[in-house]
Design a protein around this motif. Structure first.
Motif, mmCIF file in Angstrom:
data_model
loop_
_atom_site.group_PDB
_atom_site.id
_atom_site.type_symbol
_atom_site.label_atom_id
_atom_site.label_comp_id
_atom_site.label_asym_id
_atom_site.label_seq_id
_atom_site.Cartn_x
_atom_site.Cartn_y
_atom_site.Cartn_z
ATOM 1 N N GLY A 88 0.784 -1.240 0.128
ATOM 2 C CA GLY A 88 -0.133 -0.088 -0.074
ATOM 3 C C GLY A 88 1.154 0.923 0.137
ATOM 4 N N GLY A 89 2.573 0.977 -0.595
ATOM 5 C CA GLY A 89 2.753 2.221 0.029
ATOM 6 C C GLY A 89 2.743 3.184 1.475
ATOM 7 N N HIS A 90 3.695 4.337 1.082
ATOM 8 C CA HIS A 90 3.908 5.069 2.372
ATOM 9 C C HIS A 90 2.720 5.777 3.303
ATOM 10 N N LEU A 91 2.295 5.820 4.470
ATOM 11 C CA LEU A 91 1.655 6.464 5.135
ATOM 12 C C LEU A 91 2.071 7.798 5.654
ATOM 13 N N PHE A 92 1.008 8.902 5.118
ATOM 14 C CA PHE A 92 1.536 10.419 5.839
ATOM 15 C C PHE A 92 0.549 11.209 6.382
ATOM 16 N N VAL A 93 1.054 11.832 7.630
ATOM 17 C CA VAL A 93 0.117 12.050 8.349
ATOM 18 C C VAL A 93 0.102 13.912 8.466
ATOM 19 N N GLU A 94 -0.181 14.570 8.713
ATOM 20 C CA GLU A 94 0.237 16.376 9.523
ATOM 21 C C GLU A 94 -0.848 16.533 9.860
ATOM 22 N N TRP A 95 -0.366 16.278 11.409
ATOM 23 C CA TRP A 95 -1.912 17.133 12.892
ATOM 24 C C TRP A 95 -1.368 18.348 12.812
ATOM 25 N N SER A 96 -2.215 18.769 13.501
ATOM 26 C CA SER A 96 -2.044 20.088 14.347
ATOM 27 C C SER A 96 -3.103 19.479 15.698
ATOM 28 N N VAL A 97 -2.170 19.534 16.407
ATOM 29 C CA VAL A 97 -2.326 19.437 17.682
ATOM 30 C C VAL A 97 -2.727 20.489 18.979
ATOM 31 N N ALA A 98 -3.685 20.734 19.655
ATOM 32 C CA ALA A 98 -3.566 20.778 21.306
ATOM 33 C C ALA A 98 -4.255 19.961 22.268
ATOM 34 N N VAL A 99 -3.751 20.363 22.523
ATOM 35 C CA VAL A 99 -3.334 20.153 24.769
ATOM 36 C C VAL A 99 -4.013 20.864 25.198
ATOM 37 N N SER A 100 -4.746 20.655 26.014
ATOM 38 C CA SER A 100 -4.461 21.200 27.584
ATOM 39 C C SER A 100 -5.327 20.145 28.573
ATOM 40 N N VAL A 101 -4.890 20.281 29.745
ATOM 41 C CA VAL A 101 -5.272 19.955 30.618
ATOM 42 C C VAL A 101 -5.400 20.946 31.874
ATOM 43 N N VAL A 102 -6.539 20.052 32.617
ATOM 44 C CA VAL A 102 -6.828 20.997 34.049
ATOM 45 C C VAL A 102 -6.362 20.128 34.774
ATOM 46 N N SER A 103 -5.349 21.343 35.687
ATOM 47 C CA SER A 103 -4.015 20.338 36.254
ATOM 48 C C SER A 103 -4.376 21.418 38.208
ATOM 49 N N ASP A 104 -4.397 20.396 39.191
ATOM 50 C CA ASP A 104 -4.549 21.224 40.553
ATOM 51 C C ASP A 104 -2.503 21.419 40.798
ATOM 52 N N CYS A 105 -2.877 22.957 40.433
ATOM 53 C CA CYS A 105 -1.135 24.083 40.517
ATOM 54 C C CYS A 105 -1.479 24.992 40.795
ATOM 55 N N LEU A 106 -3.112 25.004 41.512
ATOM 56 C CA LEU A 106 -3.128 26.518 42.076
ATOM 57 C C LEU A 106 -2.273 27.694 42.970
ATOM 58 N N PRO A 107 -1.935 27.198 43.157
ATOM 59 C CA PRO A 107 0.058 28.059 43.833
ATOM 60 C C PRO A 107 0.656 29.101 42.770
ATOM 61 N N SER A 108 0.561 27.976 41.783
ATOM 62 C CA SER A 108 1.055 28.693 40.899
ATOM 63 C C SER A 108 0.284 30.225 40.128
ATOM 64 N N TYR A 109 -1.445 30.448 40.555
ATOM 65 C CA TYR A 109 -2.155 31.134 40.384
ATOM 66 C C TYR A 109 -2.049 32.345 41.670
ATOM 67 N N THR A 110 -1.837 31.709 42.448
ATOM 68 C CA THR A 110 -1.694 32.578 43.355
ATOM 69 C C THR A 110 -0.640 33.014 44.404
ATOM 70 N N SER A 111 0.060 32.517 44.450
ATOM 71 C CA SER A 111 1.389 32.932 44.614
ATOM 72 C C SER A 111 2.821 32.500 43.252
ATOM 73 N N ASP A 112 3.809 32.687 43.801
ATOM 74 C CA ASP A 112 5.283 32.109 42.618
ATOM 75 C C ASP A 112 5.478 30.968 42.774
ATOM 76 N N ASP A 113 4.862 29.935 43.821
ATOM 77 C CA ASP A 113 5.288 28.649 42.990
ATOM 78 C C ASP A 113 4.656 27.705 42.236
ATOM 79 N N ASN A 114 5.317 27.526 41.231
ATOM 80 C CA ASN A 114 5.426 27.051 40.242
ATOM 81 C C ASN A 114 5.409 25.955 40.445
ATOM 82 N N SER A 115 5.817 25.522 41.447
ATOM 83 C CA SER A 115 5.978 23.146 41.338
ATOM 84 C C SER A 115 5.445 22.236 41.216
ATOM 85 N N ALA A 116 3.906 23.046 40.967
ATOM 86 C CA ALA A 116 2.994 21.487 40.327
ATOM 87 C C ALA A 116 2.593 21.925 38.378
ATOM 88 N N ILE A 117 3.595 22.597 38.075
ATOM 89 C CA ILE A 117 3.206 23.133 36.716
ATOM 90 C C ILE A 117 4.029 21.859 35.239
#
Ligand SMILES: O=c1[nH]c(=O)c2[nH]c(=O)[nH]c2[nH]1
Length: 299
Positions: free
Chosen positions: A29-58
């Motif tokens: 069948g020959g080569h298969l080729f794909v080109e994808w534009s991917v977007a990822v968004s995560v719901v993440s418990d890293c609230l101290p990065s919003y409310t303070s300068d703590d980025n340790s969970a990002i």
């Protein structure tokens, strides 16, 4: 008194451009080729990065981008966009304790195999028009939502369309007709019934094939049989019949949503001149249909 807020953080990366080639021999069948534009968004418990300068969970969005590349490379077997989105969603929700949910959106660039002298080329592709899309949400619990769709699917027929019997009042200029051109650019979304990772079929369910099937059913219903076509009394009716046909033909599609702007070609009155010209205007029709069928059982 300090205020109290409900806060949920979501972050991610969009427009991650990734392509993958699977080099099968020409006689397979020959080569298969794909080109994808991917977007990822995560719901993440890293609230101290919003409310303070703590980025340790990002989880840095740069790492999210790199993960897309690594996971694409690891797909040594051919995968559909939907399967790739599930792989990414499972990765982020299982590797990181703070990530409770991941949504992965992919739009495929429509590279199509070329034919030379009527023969499919083993490694040559050209860019088509309409685009396959998917949006997959995976939760840490394993619960799942898979939507796929099509964008920019332009269809036109030069006869077998009319529009009569609509509201006539002092705002109405449009003449009634049983003979007109009808054209549209279809945007479609449909939902698969798999609601948990455990319901995903073990032998690869071919999402790519189902996309091709849906595309064909939409077009076949729009056009009707090749010799005679089928009469369309309105874009609304044609849209409904297209959506209904998708649900009737594919019980593994739980619901479908269609958006079909009417690309008008209206005769212009050139007062006395022959050959009326045509102008293009825009009208919008949308509808959503649900398949009231039991979710697919695993065999
Ligand atoms: O099929 C149509 N539906 C409409 O609602 C409409 N409105 C319009 O001006 N032309 C058309 N055609």
């Amino acid at each position: 008194m300090a205020g109290r807020f409900d806060l949920q953080g979501r972050h991610g990366k969009s427009r991650v451009r990734v392509s993958r080639v699977w080099r099968r021999p020409a006689d397979a069948g020959g080569h298969l080729f794909v080109e994808w534009s991917v977007a990822v968004s995560v719901v993440s418990d890293c609230l101290p990065s919003y409310t303070s300068d703590d980025n340790s969970a990002i989880v840095a969005t740069d790492s999210i981008k790199n993960t897309v590349y690594v996971k694409a490379k690891e797909c040594t077997e051919v995968v559909s966009m939907e399967e790739f989105a599930v792989i990414l969603g499972r990765h982020f929700t299982s590797l990181y304790p703070q990530v409770s949910e991941a949504t992965v959106t992919i739009v495929e660039r429509p590279w199509e195999r070329v034919a030379v002298d009527g023969k499919p080329h083993s490694h040559g592709f050209k860019l088509g028009s309409e685009k396959h899309t998917t949006e997959v949400t995976v939760k840490k619990s394993g619960s799942l939502l898979i939507n796929s769709g099509i964008q920019g699917y332009s269809l036109l027929k030069t006869t077998q369309s009319g529009f009569e019997g609509f509201v006539r009042d002092r705002y109405t200029l449009l003449p009634e007709t049983r003979e007109r051109i009808v054209a549209t650019e279809v945007t479609a979304w449909w939902r698969y019934p798999f609601e948990h990772i455990s319901q995903l079929p073990s032998k690869p369910f071919c999402f790519t094939q189902r996309y091709q099937d849906v595309k064909k059913v939409l077009a076949d219903t729009f056009f009707g049989p090749p010799e005679v076509g089928v009469y369309s009394p309105s874009v609304q009716n044609t849209l409904y019949l297209m959506a209904r046909e998708v649900l009737t033909r594919f019980p593994d599609i739980a619901s479908v949503q269609l958006r079909m702007p009417n690309l008008h070609f209206l005769p212009v009155n050139l007062s006395g001149k022959e050959n009326p010209g045509l102008v293009k205007l825009l009208m919008m029709c949308t509808c959503q249909l649900m398949n009231h069928m039991e979710p697919l059982k695993q065999h």
